[in-house]
Design a protein around this motif. Sequence first.
Motif, PDB file in Angstrom:
ATOM      1  N   THR A 168       0.816  -1.222   0.000  1.00 52.78           N
ATOM      2  CA  THR A 168       0.000   0.000   0.000  1.00 52.78           C
ATOM      3  C   THR A 168       0.845   1.265   0.000  1.00 52.78           C
ATOM      4  OG1 THR A 168      -0.116  -0.072   2.423  1.00 52.78           O
ATOM      5  CG2 THR A 168      -1.902  -1.135   1.193  1.00 52.78           C
TER       6      THR A 168
ATOM      7  N   GLN B 140      -3.104   4.821  -5.271  1.00 52.65           N
ATOM      8  CA  GLN B 140      -3.015   3.438  -4.827  1.00 52.65           C
ATOM      9  C   GLN B 140      -4.380   2.775  -4.730  1.00 52.65           C
ATOM     10  OE1 GLN B 140      -0.916   1.025  -4.138  1.00 52.65           O
ATOM     11  NE2 GLN B 140      -2.384  -0.299  -3.079  1.00 52.65           N
TER      12      GLN B 140
ATOM     13  N   SER C 215      -5.201  -0.345  -7.384  1.00 53.72           N
ATOM     14  CA  SER C 215      -5.242  -1.702  -6.839  1.00 53.72           C
ATOM     15  C   SER C 215      -6.485  -2.474  -7.262  1.00 53.72           C
ATOM     16  CB  SER C 215      -5.162  -1.660  -5.308  1.00 53.72           C
ATOM     17  OG  SER C 215      -6.277  -0.963  -4.774  1.00 53.72           O
TER      18      SER C 215
END
Length: 359
Positions: free
Chosen positions: A32, A234, A238
């Motif tokens: 992350t 992010q 993802s």
Amino acid sequence: MDKSNHVVLVYCLTQLGFMFFFYPGNIISSATEGHWIPIVIGMLVNILVVWAYMKGLSYFPKQDIISIYLGVGKWAAFVFLCPLVIFLLLVNIITVRGFSEVISLVFLENTPVWAISGLFISISTYMAMNGIGAIFRTGVLLAFLFLPLILFTFVISFQNVDFHYVFPLLTKNFSFLWQPGYIHSFSAFAGSFLFLGFITPYFTYSRSKMMLALAALVPFFILSVYLPILTFGQATASTFNFPFVVLVSTVHINWLMFDRVTMFLLLSLITFAMLFISLLLWEVSRILKRAMPKAKPSYLILIVSTLIFAACLSISSWQDVQMLFSWNVSFRFFTLFAIPFSILIIGLRSGRRQKVENR
């Protein structure tokens, strides 16, 4: 005959094929923050493994890994080469089926996946049947045709980046090491270097040039992960299976005659993947030829290709492809570590034995 430039080009092309396709999604899903840390760890492992492999092979200038293992004993050839053959077959199945799925989604929506897979494996089979020389020549041609497109895609991918997304740069959480995505990310390294142990009876190459190529690929691995993060963030990146492909599809250039820049990227990846598959088919045929000396290599390649195509037909969804990824984990790490370091150990023992005999 020295083929250092050809070897380096083929290695870089096969790495680039996986770098943009599977690798970014694996890294982004497993970490992350501080994504450069898992990338650098993976690259250091790759550099160490390739160095050990080449160092071990240097003790046997005119032998491939099949002869090296047979020199130890038939048991060594069985223990190391059987898992290697299974790994190569699984990688071929995953590559053919995975790329066929993407081609179907992006280019050929109305074309059945089995037809795309058949064309994919047929072209790769044809290259493999013509031998390693033909594969190297094809690699040089593909490099001239498609490396400029890859560089062009990289440059224009900076169009919508926000450098605030690069932070935080450091992380205290190393739980990514046990995440399935990070474990799967090593598939980008595990199969590409193996051909170095099969070409030694035919060609020579410079180890220093190979190490320079490994170092030159590091920025590309980093950018393949960070460009989607810098564009989407992010949290959003993802959620994508193929973040870099999605990134390129968002780029718009008014002066470009094509509607989607994705075409440049995927055409390059497809050709690199075909080159990679042809290399793996040739490697499998070399192993099987030693086990069945009377069989013709071209027939062995045809049989293996047919089996791969049949396996691809039995895969009905992307979830099945991901399941194959999981099944291949043990064979992947066996290939990544056991093959190179066993060759290095055998080489070191051989070197010591020769020193003792020369005294």
